[in-house]
Design a protein around this motif. Sequence first.
Motif, mmCIF file in Angstrom:
data_model
loop_
_atom_site.group_PDB
_atom_site.id
_atom_site.type_symbol
_atom_site.label_atom_id
_atom_site.label_comp_id
_atom_site.label_asym_id
_atom_site.label_seq_id
_atom_site.Cartn_x
_atom_site.Cartn_y
_atom_site.Cartn_z
ATOM 1 N N VAL A 214 0.807 -1.406 0.046
ATOM 2 C CA VAL A 214 0.052 -0.103 0.026
ATOM 3 C C VAL A 214 0.925 1.142 0.116
ATOM 4 O O VAL A 214 1.902 1.389 0.853
ATOM 5 C CB VAL A 214 -1.039 -0.029 1.206
ATOM 6 C CG1 VAL A 214 -1.849 1.346 1.414
ATOM 7 C CG2 VAL A 214 -1.915 -1.225 1.332
ATOM 8 N N LEU A 215 0.654 2.199 -0.679
ATOM 9 C CA LEU A 215 1.287 3.375 -1.058
ATOM 10 C C LEU A 215 0.975 4.217 0.154
ATOM 11 O O LEU A 215 -0.258 4.633 0.431
ATOM 12 C CB LEU A 215 0.959 4.100 -2.178
ATOM 13 C CG LEU A 215 1.713 5.439 -2.627
ATOM 14 C CD1 LEU A 215 3.045 5.211 -2.715
ATOM 15 C CD2 LEU A 215 1.145 5.968 -3.770
ATOM 16 N N VAL A 216 1.942 4.626 1.049
ATOM 17 C CA VAL A 216 1.593 5.458 2.209
ATOM 18 C C VAL A 216 2.215 6.882 2.082
ATOM 19 O O VAL A 216 1.683 7.698 2.684
ATOM 20 C CB VAL A 216 2.088 4.755 3.581
ATOM 21 C CG1 VAL A 216 1.451 3.369 3.528
ATOM 22 C CG2 VAL A 216 3.628 4.522 3.524
ATOM 23 N N ALA A 217 3.030 7.072 1.301
ATOM 24 C CA ALA A 217 3.420 8.217 1.174
ATOM 25 C C ALA A 217 4.217 8.622 -0.407
ATOM 26 O O ALA A 217 4.817 7.581 -0.869
ATOM 27 C CB ALA A 217 4.628 8.745 2.234
ATOM 28 N N LYS A 218 4.218 9.769 -0.725
ATOM 29 C CA LYS A 218 4.921 10.025 -1.965
ATOM 30 C C LYS A 218 5.713 11.367 -1.541
ATOM 31 O O LYS A 218 5.406 12.249 -1.094
ATOM 32 C CB LYS A 218 3.850 10.442 -3.230
ATOM 33 C CG LYS A 218 3.346 9.285 -3.820
ATOM 34 C CD LYS A 218 4.140 8.627 -4.819
ATOM 35 C CE LYS A 218 4.555 9.383 -5.927
ATOM 36 N NZ LYS A 218 5.141 8.429 -6.875
ATOM 37 N N ALA A 219 6.769 11.443 -2.157
ATOM 38 C CA ALA A 219 7.647 12.708 -1.909
ATOM 39 C C ALA A 219 8.596 13.200 -3.340
ATOM 40 O O ALA A 219 8.748 12.397 -4.250
ATOM 41 C CB ALA A 219 8.662 12.437 -0.771
ATOM 42 N N SER A 220 8.912 14.348 -3.144
ATOM 43 C CA SER A 220 9.993 14.991 -3.951
ATOM 44 C C SER A 220 10.915 16.026 -3.207
ATOM 45 O O SER A 220 10.592 16.246 -1.991
ATOM 46 C CB SER A 220 9.358 15.775 -5.228
ATOM 47 O OG SER A 220 8.817 16.778 -4.554
ATOM 48 N N GLY A 221 12.265 15.838 -3.735
ATOM 49 C CA GLY A 221 12.950 16.815 -3.141
ATOM 50 C C GLY A 221 14.127 17.391 -4.047
ATOM 51 O O GLY A 221 14.336 16.730 -5.149
ATOM 52 N N THR A 222 14.658 18.558 -3.843
ATOM 53 C CA THR A 222 15.522 19.022 -4.570
ATOM 54 C C THR A 222 17.085 19.169 -3.525
ATOM 55 O O THR A 222 16.867 19.344 -2.377
ATOM 56 C CB THR A 222 15.367 20.522 -4.923
ATOM 57 O OG1 THR A 222 14.253 20.511 -5.603
ATOM 58 C CG2 THR A 222 16.587 21.369 -5.706
ATOM 59 N N PHE A 223 18.186 18.868 -4.346
ATOM 60 C CA PHE A 223 19.319 18.614 -3.439
ATOM 61 C C PHE A 223 20.373 19.307 -4.017
ATOM 62 O O PHE A 223 20.494 19.509 -5.123
ATOM 63 C CB PHE A 223 19.866 17.078 -3.413
ATOM 64 C CG PHE A 223 18.824 16.478 -2.496
ATOM 65 C CD1 PHE A 223 18.915 16.150 -1.137
ATOM 66 C CD2 PHE A 223 17.537 15.921 -2.999
ATOM 67 C CE1 PHE A 223 18.198 15.353 -0.331
ATOM 68 C CE2 PHE A 223 16.580 15.273 -2.059
ATOM 69 C CZ PHE A 223 17.151 14.909 -0.916
ATOM 70 N N ASN A 224 21.384 19.960 -3.215
ATOM 71 C CA ASN A 224 22.476 20.528 -3.588
ATOM 72 C C ASN A 224 23.607 19.822 -3.454
ATOM 73 O O ASN A 224 24.041 19.102 -2.609
ATOM 74 C CB ASN A 224 22.752 21.985 -2.754
ATOM 75 C CG ASN A 224 23.882 22.621 -3.076
ATOM 76 O OD1 ASN A 224 24.154 23.041 -4.287
ATOM 77 N ND2 ASN A 224 24.814 23.045 -1.798
ATOM 78 N N ALA A 225 24.566 19.763 -4.600
ATOM 79 C CA ALA A 225 26.014 18.981 -4.528
ATOM 80 C C ALA A 225 26.922 20.084 -4.148
ATOM 81 O O ALA A 225 27.006 21.084 -4.574
ATOM 82 C CB ALA A 225 25.874 18.411 -5.733
#
Length: 147
Positions: free
Chosen positions: A122-133
């Motif tokens: 069961v899908l309980v969460a979705k997310a996205s993120g931006t990361f700095n290298a």
Amino acid sequence: MIDERVLNMYKASNNFGAFLEMELEVLEEGEAKYVLEIKEKHLATPIAAHGGVVAGLIDGTLGVAALTISGQNGNVVSTVELQVNFLKPVVLGDKLTSIGKVISAGKRLLYVEAAVTNQKGVLVAKASGTFNAYPAEKAFKSLNIDV
């Protein structure tokens, strides 16, 4: 190719992941998986996990997926932006699997998405993120580790 040296330095210094008892697996370049079983220490109510635990799981997943790309250039990553959508309750005993995948990678910024499912799929969460290298030397200098 994934830089195992940078990845191993991350694993050795990730106290938060160890505290939550998250289990890491790099699936391939740009894709990572963390697994976490919800225990009493993760609860906000007698049965439900705190959203911060799920967010921490997701942030780690997104970050390691990004690290598999940025580490190729001797860089580590930091979270610039994190968006989490909690879709279903997470309860005591749930075994969560979070899989993150890099969608776009530039020289400095990486965009990553993740999905978290429980042991029933069961899908309980979705997310996205931006990361700095940024250069790994900055992150590991205080540990006296040569990068």
